[in-house]
Scaffold this motif. Structure first.
Motif, PDB file in Angstrom:
ATOM      1  N   ASP A 112       0.903  -1.290   0.030  1.00 14.23           N
ATOM      2  CA  ASP A 112       0.040   0.046  -0.009  1.00 14.23           C
ATOM      3  C   ASP A 112       0.991   1.293   0.042  1.00 14.23           C
ATOM      4  O   ASP A 112       0.486   2.269  -0.877  1.00 14.23           O
ATOM      5  CB  ASP A 112      -0.974   0.003   1.017  1.00 14.23           C
ATOM      6  N   ARG A 113       1.644   1.098   0.790  1.00 17.49           N
ATOM      7  CA  ARG A 113       2.838   2.628   0.741  1.00 17.49           C
ATOM      8  C   ARG A 113       3.638   2.666  -0.572  1.00 17.49           C
ATOM      9  O   ARG A 113       3.422   3.732  -1.068  1.00 17.49           O
ATOM     10  CB  ARG A 113       3.747   2.438   1.987  1.00 17.49           C
ATOM     11  N   LEU A 114       4.104   1.621  -1.088  1.00 16.51           N
ATOM     12  CA  LEU A 114       4.507   1.551  -2.670  1.00 16.51           C
ATOM     13  C   LEU A 114       3.476   2.353  -3.573  1.00 16.51           C
ATOM     14  O   LEU A 114       4.027   3.009  -4.315  1.00 16.51           O
ATOM     15  CB  LEU A 114       4.925   0.469  -3.040  1.00 16.51           C
ATOM     16  N   ALA A 115       2.439   2.013  -3.446  1.00 14.75           N
ATOM     17  CA  ALA A 115       1.367   2.507  -4.342  1.00 14.75           C
ATOM     18  C   ALA A 115       1.203   4.185  -4.153  1.00 14.75           C
ATOM     19  O   ALA A 115       1.102   4.703  -5.057  1.00 14.75           O
ATOM     20  CB  ALA A 115      -0.140   1.889  -3.964  1.00 14.75           C
ATOM     21  N   ALA A 116       1.506   4.543  -2.819  1.00 14.02           N
ATOM     22  CA  ALA A 116       1.334   5.914  -2.682  1.00 14.02           C
ATOM     23  C   ALA A 116       2.733   6.562  -2.839  1.00 14.02           C
ATOM     24  O   ALA A 116       2.591   7.676  -3.572  1.00 14.02           O
ATOM     25  CB  ALA A 116       1.027   6.231  -1.203  1.00 14.02           C
ATOM     26  N   GLU A 117       3.866   6.134  -2.870  1.00 16.74           N
ATOM     27  CA  GLU A 117       4.998   6.606  -2.775  1.00 16.74           C
ATOM     28  C   GLU A 117       5.796   6.149  -4.274  1.00 16.74           C
ATOM     29  O   GLU A 117       6.717   7.390  -4.564  1.00 16.74           O
ATOM     30  CB  GLU A 117       5.829   6.244  -1.579  1.00 16.74           C
ATOM     31  N   HIS A 166      -3.168   2.243  -9.185  1.00 22.97           N
ATOM     32  CA  HIS A 166      -1.982   2.893  -9.110  1.00 22.97           C
ATOM     33  C   HIS A 166      -0.839   2.672 -10.066  1.00 22.97           C
ATOM     34  O   HIS A 166       0.120   3.183 -10.348  1.00 22.97           O
ATOM     35  CB  HIS A 166      -1.388   3.171  -7.700  1.00 22.97           C
ATOM     36  N   ALA A 167      -0.798   1.248 -10.776  1.00 16.79           N
ATOM     37  CA  ALA A 167       0.013   0.648 -11.338  1.00 16.79           C
ATOM     38  C   ALA A 167       0.406   1.136 -12.818  1.00 16.79           C
ATOM     39  O   ALA A 167      -0.685   1.506 -13.241  1.00 16.79           O
ATOM     40  CB  ALA A 167      -0.001  -0.625 -11.429  1.00 16.79           C
ATOM     41  N   PRO A 168       1.382   1.157 -13.394  1.00 27.10           N
ATOM     42  CA  PRO A 168       1.672   1.546 -14.751  1.00 27.10           C
ATOM     43  C   PRO A 168       1.337   0.312 -15.795  1.00 27.10           C
ATOM     44  O   PRO A 168       1.049   0.620 -16.731  1.00 27.10           O
ATOM     45  CB  PRO A 168       3.332   1.707 -14.715  1.00 27.10           C
ATOM     46  N   ARG A 169       0.968  -0.705 -15.150  1.00 27.15           N
ATOM     47  CA  ARG A 169       0.367  -1.556 -15.942  1.00 27.15           C
ATOM     48  C   ARG A 169      -0.919  -2.121 -15.497  1.00 27.15           C
ATOM     49  O   ARG A 169      -1.097  -2.284 -14.235  1.00 27.15           O
ATOM     50  CB  ARG A 169       1.411  -2.961 -16.053  1.00 27.15           C
ATOM     51  N   ASP A 170      -1.859  -2.963 -16.101  1.00 30.66           N
ATOM     52  CA  ASP A 170      -3.010  -3.385 -15.848  1.00 30.66           C
ATOM     53  C   ASP A 170      -3.044  -4.618 -15.116  1.00 30.66           C
ATOM     54  O   ASP A 170      -4.205  -5.145 -15.328  1.00 30.66           O
ATOM     55  CB  ASP A 170      -4.273  -2.893 -16.742  1.00 30.66           C
ATOM     56  N   PHE A 171      -1.938  -5.215 -14.736  1.00 28.44           N
ATOM     57  CA  PHE A 171      -2.065  -6.344 -14.110  1.00 28.44           C
ATOM     58  C   PHE A 171      -0.621  -6.766 -13.349  1.00 28.44           C
ATOM     59  O   PHE A 171       0.007  -5.694 -13.287  1.00 28.44           O
ATOM     60  CB  PHE A 171      -1.887  -7.532 -15.213  1.00 28.44           C
ATOM     61  N   VAL A 172      -1.084  -7.647 -12.466  1.00 30.00           N
ATOM     62  CA  VAL A 172       0.231  -7.963 -11.479  1.00 30.00           C
ATOM     63  C   VAL A 172       0.759  -9.377 -12.093  1.00 30.00           C
ATOM     64  O   VAL A 172       0.155  -9.960 -12.726  1.00 30.00           O
ATOM     65  CB  VAL A 172      -0.407  -8.234 -10.133  1.00 30.00           C
ATOM     66  N   THR A 173       2.066  -9.293 -11.980  1.00 25.06           N
ATOM     67  CA  THR A 173       2.627 -10.599 -12.180  1.00 25.06           C
ATOM     68  C   THR A 173       2.951 -11.435 -10.971  1.00 25.06           C
ATOM     69  O   THR A 173       3.459 -11.082 -10.160  1.00 25.06           O
ATOM     70  CB  THR A 173       4.290 -10.180 -12.948  1.00 25.06           C
ATOM     71  N   PHE A 174       2.389 -12.689 -11.269  1.00 24.47           N
ATOM     72  CA  PHE A 174       2.625 -13.650 -10.239  1.00 24.47           C
ATOM     73  C   PHE A 174       3.743 -14.606 -10.415  1.00 24.47           C
ATOM     74  O   PHE A 174       3.576 -15.303 -11.679  1.00 24.47           O
ATOM     75  CB  PHE A 174       1.315 -14.535  -9.818  1.00 24.47           C
ATOM     76  N   GLU A 175       4.794 -14.539  -9.748  1.00 24.59           N
ATOM     77  CA  GLU A 175       5.852 -15.519 -10.177  1.00 24.59           C
ATOM     78  C   GLU A 175       5.668 -16.868  -9.402  1.00 24.59           C
ATOM     79  O   GLU A 175       5.259 -17.065  -7.965  1.00 24.59           O
ATOM     80  CB  GLU A 175       7.140 -14.928  -9.683  1.00 24.59           C
TER      81      GLU A 175
END
Ligand code: SF4
Length: 374
Positions: A216-221, A263-272
């Protein structure tokens, strides 16, 4: 008279560098000039920063230093992957890995000397934890890689003459970056800043094992592209493979991913997802993954496990990885299988071993994690 420990300019984020310059009576444009010298021209000799003014250069010579971590070993694999083992002091070392591809040059960067999170399949985790890297040590990896590759005259289709060869950064080396949050965010700010490295947010990826409050903090900062080391589709198995799951279980991790995406620059999360023979690679595991991530826009990156001395796991057979991928694809997901790079220099994922001393700190860190922080 020189300062006893003058600040390392490579570690000053844009606002801090502006504050440093103002503190020495310089106008804001001087901070921009200085940043360009440091991070774009990759200069470490203040006497060559000819447009800064003689008095300011004299100040810098006395009250600042410019230093990336020292290189202990520099090895290049047959596929062009290059790994630098970098001194982190007191017998510790971290690694940075350059991965040239058809259309990009990626640098995998470390954020800690070792890691306290002790994931069961991870070579770094098995080494223990020593300390967080300072911002200058994180940024210094990119500074050093660009500088060395330029000096070596590296050529590649994406390298414009005289321009930095590294086009993409992934925070996937040694350490959990969100545990070293402030130093990592300061480094990310420099990676993104137009007067420093000027990378777009899409070209900078942070990989986390799932430190929910810090997502959450990364999304803000500093909302860069997000990758999550998932590795298991249910809490029982993930508690074993990725122990931080006992603090931040899958339901809260999926919620954090959903909150991050706007907040992300891409519209997906990558799951490793590391493929471990007979552990997490059965058809029911793929089915559980589909169920778990049903309402999280995502892509999967399947990682064939790289065995290391003393590891208790084996890599899943190639056919099982292929059928696991097909099951995800049939459910509508994009799923890739990571190409193994740099095998002959131990630069593949999970093989970033470095050197870590002083494991007493690991036990302390493990207690901190177990207590629910960070
Ligand atoms: S996988 Fe990442 S978080 Fe887990 S022990 Fe290794 S470096 Fe740490």
């Amino acid at each position: 008279m020189p300062d006893a420990t003058p600040p390392n300019l490579l570690g000053l984020a844009p606002a801090a560098l502006a504050g440093y310059c103002a503190g020495h009576g310089e106008k804001p444009f001087r901070a921009r000039q200085l940043s360009q010298w440091l991070h774009q021209r990759l200069e470490d000799d203040v006497d060559r920063m000819t447009d800064l003014g003689k008095a300011f250069r004299a100040t810098l010579a006395t009250h600042a230093r410019i230093a990336a971590p020292d290189v202990i070993r520099d090895s290049t694999a047959s596929d062009g992957t290059r790994k630098w083992l970098l001194d982190a002091g007191n017998g510790n070392a971290v690694e940075a890995v350059y991965i040239p591809e058809d259309d990009r040059g990626t640098l995998c960067i470390s954020s800690q000397a070792g890691c306290a999170l002790d994931c069961a399949f991870c070579s770094t985790g098995k080494q223990g934890f020593n300390r967080n890297l300072a911002t200058a040590e994180i940024v210094g990896q990119l500074w050093h890689a660009n500088r060395t590759l330029l000096a070596d005259g590296v050529t590649a289709p994406w390298v414009e003459a005289g321009r930095a060869p590294i086009t993409n950064v992934v925070m996937m080396g040694m350490g959990e970056p969100l545990v070293n949050f402030d130093n990592v965010v300061a480094a990310l700010q420099l990676f993104l800043d137009d007067n420093a490295y000027g990378l777009s947010r899409r070209r900078v990826t942070l990989s986390t094992s799932g430190i929910v409050p810090m997502i959450d903090r990364l999304a803000a900062e500093a909302p860069v592209a997000l990758a999550v080391s998932l590795h298991a589709p249910n809490d029982a198995l993930r508690d074993r493979l990725v122990p931080i799951n006992r603090v931040h279980p899958l339901a809260s991790l999926m919620d954090a991913c959903r909150r991050y995406l706007p907040h992300a620059p891409r519209d997906f999360v990558t799951f490793e997802y590391v493929m471990l023979d007979g552990v997490n690679d059965a058809p029911e595991h793929a089915a559980q993954l589909v169920e778990l991530t049903r309402d999280v826009p995502c892509k999967f990156n399947l990682i064939p496990f790289n065995a290391f001395p003393g590891s208790e796991f084996r890599v899943s057979p190639r056919e099982r990885i292929a059928s696991f991928r097909k099951q995800l694809q049939d459910a509508g997901y994009t799923a890739t299988i990571r190409k193994t790079r740099g095998d002959d220099i131990d630069a593949a994922c999970g093989q970033l071993a470095g050197q870590v001393q002083d494991r007493t700190k690991r036990r302390l860190a493990t207690r901190i994690v177990a207590a629910g922080a960070p």
